[in-house]
Each structure stands twice: as structure tokens, then as C-alpha cells.
Motif scaffolding. Structure first.
Motif, PDB file in Angstrom:
ATOM      1  N   THR A   1      -8.790   2.848 -32.431  1.00  0.00           N
ATOM      2  CA  THR A   1      -8.017   3.282 -30.249  1.00  0.00           C
ATOM      3  C   THR A   1      -8.912   1.530 -30.140  1.00  0.00           C
ATOM      4  O   THR A   1      -8.325   1.229 -29.549  1.00  0.00           O
ATOM      5  N   HIS A   2     -10.274   1.278 -30.880  1.00  0.00           N
ATOM      6  CA  HIS A   2     -10.344   0.410 -30.008  1.00  0.00           C
ATOM      7  C   HIS A   2     -10.307  -0.722 -30.798  1.00  0.00           C
ATOM      8  O   HIS A   2      -9.901  -1.987 -29.603  1.00  0.00           O
ATOM      9  N   LEU A   3     -10.235  -0.224 -31.340  1.00  0.00           N
ATOM     10  CA  LEU A   3      -9.258  -1.627 -32.468  1.00  0.00           C
ATOM     11  C   LEU A   3      -8.372  -2.216 -32.053  1.00  0.00           C
ATOM     12  O   LEU A   3      -7.543  -2.918 -32.202  1.00  0.00           O
ATOM     13  N   ARG A   4      -7.265  -1.151 -31.727  1.00  0.00           N
ATOM     14  CA  ARG A   4      -5.933  -1.694 -31.119  1.00  0.00           C
ATOM     15  C   ARG A   4      -6.591  -1.772 -29.775  1.00  0.00           C
ATOM     16  O   ARG A   4      -5.125  -3.095 -29.180  1.00  0.00           O
ATOM     17  N   GLU A   5      -7.006  -1.570 -28.764  1.00  0.00           N
ATOM     18  CA  GLU A   5      -6.949  -2.306 -27.821  1.00  0.00           C
ATOM     19  C   GLU A   5      -7.579  -3.808 -28.111  1.00  0.00           C
ATOM     20  O   GLU A   5      -7.096  -4.491 -26.937  1.00  0.00           O
ATOM     21  N   ALA A   6      -8.308  -3.937 -28.304  1.00  0.00           N
ATOM     22  CA  ALA A   6      -8.615  -5.056 -29.402  1.00  0.00           C
ATOM     23  C   ALA A   6      -7.251  -6.102 -29.793  1.00  0.00           C
ATOM     24  O   ALA A   6      -7.545  -7.531 -29.520  1.00  0.00           O
TER      25      ALA A   6
ATOM     26  N   ASP B   1     -17.242  -5.038 -19.562  1.00  0.00           N
ATOM     27  CA  ASP B   1     -16.672  -6.066 -19.791  1.00  0.00           C
ATOM     28  C   ASP B   1     -14.483  -5.632 -20.847  1.00  0.00           C
ATOM     29  O   ASP B   1     -14.950  -5.691 -21.995  1.00  0.00           O
ATOM     30  N   PRO B   2     -14.442  -4.685 -19.930  1.00  0.00           N
ATOM     31  CA  PRO B   2     -12.954  -4.142 -20.736  1.00  0.00           C
ATOM     32  C   PRO B   2     -11.768  -4.604 -21.107  1.00  0.00           C
ATOM     33  O   PRO B   2     -11.463  -4.335 -21.511  1.00  0.00           O
ATOM     34  N   ASP B   3     -12.091  -6.037 -20.773  1.00  0.00           N
ATOM     35  CA  ASP B   3     -11.095  -6.805 -21.268  1.00  0.00           C
ATOM     36  C   ASP B   3     -11.435  -7.574 -22.363  1.00  0.00           C
ATOM     37  O   ASP B   3     -10.949  -8.999 -22.398  1.00  0.00           O
ATOM     38  N   SER B   4     -12.306  -7.546 -22.809  1.00  0.00           N
ATOM     39  CA  SER B   4     -13.095  -7.954 -23.600  1.00  0.00           C
ATOM     40  C   SER B   4     -12.633  -7.824 -25.185  1.00  0.00           C
ATOM     41  O   SER B   4     -13.017  -6.794 -25.481  1.00  0.00           O
ATOM     42  N   ASP B   5     -11.954  -8.988 -26.111  1.00  0.00           N
ATOM     43  CA  ASP B   5     -11.178  -8.152 -26.990  1.00  0.00           C
ATOM     44  C   ASP B   5     -12.390  -8.042 -28.225  1.00  0.00           C
ATOM     45  O   ASP B   5     -12.506  -7.236 -29.020  1.00  0.00           O
ATOM     46  N   TYR B   6     -13.890  -8.828 -27.912  1.00  0.00           N
ATOM     47  CA  TYR B   6     -14.666  -8.557 -28.341  1.00  0.00           C
ATOM     48  C   TYR B   6     -15.711  -7.629 -28.549  1.00  0.00           C
ATOM     49  O   TYR B   6     -16.079  -6.582 -29.303  1.00  0.00           O
ATOM     50  N   SER B   7     -16.210  -7.813 -27.446  1.00  0.00           N
ATOM     51  CA  SER B   7     -16.281  -6.276 -26.840  1.00  0.00           C
ATOM     52  C   SER B   7     -15.920  -4.826 -27.869  1.00  0.00           C
ATOM     53  O   SER B   7     -16.503  -3.440 -28.104  1.00  0.00           O
ATOM     54  N   HIS B   8     -14.088  -4.473 -27.329  1.00  0.00           N
ATOM     55  CA  HIS B   8     -13.851  -3.933 -28.432  1.00  0.00           C
ATOM     56  C   HIS B   8     -13.445  -3.860 -29.824  1.00  0.00           C
ATOM     57  O   HIS B   8     -13.438  -2.209 -30.328  1.00  0.00           O
TER      58      HIS B   8
END
Length: 305
Positions: free
Chosen positions: A203-208, A178-185
Motif C-alpha cells: 500500500t505505501h510503496l504504491r503510494e510512493a 509529510d504525507p506527500d513525500s514519496d521517500y517517507s512512504h
């Protein structure tokens, strides 16, 4: 009690499919609206009350969600999803004993429910029982291999157990599912941050944070990761990761340094080298005391982007 599976008419089927779709895409406001309409026609259907409870929980209306869960249990005491809903609400409210009792009750009725193992695993993680939490999450993934939440939570558990590679692997798989999940990122970011990869974590927390800019927990984690990537704080970040693994942590380092300073003359270490080592240690101690305020000052001058 109505049995929706025996109801005829494509109109009802379409509304039920629409409700499930809204829940799947986390449009809980729309799911609530549809559910209240269907419940007006089928007020005695326990499963509809459960779905409404999950929608309300997603909207942050925990008291109303709990009320719907209890209504569902009154209508059908064997409704597992209602028990799991109440277990999650108890967990979120900090009623850990009650949550565990509900999880065990749900497992007795249906030992093949992935969601129950997921909730129970989160409970064990929050109460510090990491080994049991890992077993529960792995059981959840046996039953539902594509559950991105289970992969993401398992990644944080493994990260806390200092198992870097599997932690990152499960977190990355959760994001892939689920690349659009803030939780997963956010969970992958946490796994990276706690296993020595601050730049990937940022990088991932910025995306989240981009996906859900209103989440204060994600925002705090992003700024923690951003601080760790500032060169003035980077040594402190790795020092902290290392020292957290030592029994006694900072105290153990102090005792070790004192013993080393005392043993150096007996070991024949030249006085100049011993003095240089001592001054270097003192300088590093001073650095650890000022690293955080220096990094915070730099962040004010050059905010995270």
C-alpha cells in the motif's frame, strides 16, 4: 564578503524567502534560477553558494553541486552547511572515508546541526554500523523532532535490527509529518516489508510510486512487495523472513532436518509418520525452488495495479 543579514531592501528579503520556499517544496529548478540571480549581485556570499549546491544536488547535478560547495568553503572555511553538503555528495559517490571525515569536521564546528547527524547516520547505515547509525539518528531527532527524513531512515535501521514495532512507529510518524513525500512512504513500506507486513508494505510503496512514478528503486520495491502478497509466494516470503534470523540460515535447516530424520527411529516415531514428515520436507524444498518463477509467471498474467 557580503553579509546578507545587513543588506537593506525588501526586494532582497523577498527573493531570499522565495529561494527558501522553493527549496522546502523541492522545486530546485526554480531555486536555482533565483539563486543565480542573487549570486550575480553577491558572488562572495558563501551561504548562497551552499544553497545553490543543495538545489543542484536535488536536481541530480552532483558535480556542479560539489563545485559550489567547494567555492563556499573557499569563501568561508567554517561554513558548516557547505561541509555537510560535501559529506552527502561524497556519501552518494561511495567515498565513505571522505564523507566521515567531513561529518566529523562539521561536528567539531557545530555539534548542534541536525542535518550533520542525519548524513552521518545514513553513512553508518550504508556501511553496516547499525548501532552507531541508530544513535546518530536519535541525536538528530533530539535536535529536530519533526524531521521526517530522520524518522523514516531510523525506521529502516530498526527494521534491519528486527525491531518491528518501533520501526513501524517511526516510519508512520515520518509519513504523518509529510504525507506527500514519496521517500517517507517508501521507507515505511520497506519497514513493513522487512517485518512481516507485505500487504501494508505494498500500500505505501504504491503510494510512493504514485507520487514519484519515475523512481526505479521505489518501483522495484513495489514489485517485490506485490510478489510477496501473491498467495503462491506468501509462504516463501514468511519462510525467508524466518530463516534469515537463523545462524547458518538454509544450511542450518538442512543439518537439522537430517539429524531429525536419523533420530526419529531411535525416538520410536512410527515409520509411516517419519516417511510422511520426510516427504513433506522434500515437497517444501521443491516449493522453495519453484516459488519465485511461479510467482513471476502469475505476475505476468495478472500484473500489479
Amino acid at each position: 564578503m557580503d553579509d546578507l543579514s545587513t543588506q537593506s531592501g525588501s526586494g532582497l528579503d523577498i527573493r531570499l524567502e522565495k529561494i527558501q520556499h522553493f527549496i522546502d517544496i523541492e522545486r530546485y529548478d526554480l531555486a536555482e534560477r533565483e539563486l543565480r540571480g542573487v549570486l550575480a549581485l553577491h558572488p562572495e556570499e558563501a551561504l548562497l553558494h551552499v544553497q545553490l549546491g543543495w538545489a543542484l544536488e536535488g536536481l541530480g547535478r552532483s558535480d556542479e553541486a560539489e563545485q559550489e560547495g567547494r567555492v563556499a568553503l573557499q569563501l568561508d572555511p567554517q561554513e558548516v552547511d557547505a561541509i555537510i553538503l560535501l559529506a552527502k555528495l561524497s556519501l552518494n559517490a561511495g567515498r565513505h572515508r571522505e564523507s566521515e571525515e567531513l561529518c566529523l569536521s562539521a561536528l567539531q564546528i557545530d555539534p548542534m546541526s541536525p542535518r550533520n547527524y542525519l548524513i552521518y547516520g545514513i553513512l553508518m547505515q550504508k556501511t553496516g554500523h547499525l548501532d552507531k547509525a541508530e544513535k546518530l539518528l536519535r541525536k538528530c531527532l533530539e535536535l529536530a523532532p519533526e524531521n521526517n527524513h530522520a524518522h523514516s531512515i531510523l525506521s529502516t535501521i530498526l527494521a534491519e535490527k528486527r525491531q518491528s514495532r518501533p520501526a513501524v512507529a517511526h516510519g508512520a510518524y515520518g509519513v504523518a509529518l509529510d504525507p506527500d513525500s514519496d521517500y517517507s512512504h517508501a521507507m515505511l513500506g520497506h519497514a513493513y516489508l522487512t517485518t512481516g507486513h507485505p500487504f501494508k508494505a505494498r500500500t505505501h510503496l504504491r503510494e510512493a510510486l504514485r507520487i514519484d512514478p519515475g523512481d526505479s528503486d521505489i518501483e522495484a520495491a513495489f514489485y517485490e512487495a506485490d510478489r510477496a502478497t501473491r498467495w503462491i509466494y506468501l509462504p516463501m516470503y514468511f519462510w525467508t523472513l524466518w530463516i534469515e534470523r537463523l545462524p547458518g540460515q538454509q544450511f542450518a535447516v538442512w543439518i537439522g532436518a537430517i539429524l531429525l530424520f536419523q533420530l526419529m527411529p531411535r525416538m520410536g516415531v512410527p515409520e509411516g509418520i517419519a516417511l510422511g514428515f520426510m516427504l513433506s520436507y522434500i515437497a517444501f524444498c521443491l516449493y522453495t525452488w519453484v516459488a519465485t518463477p511461479l510467482a513471476n509467471a502469475w505476475i505476468k498474467l495478472r500484473p500489479a495495479r
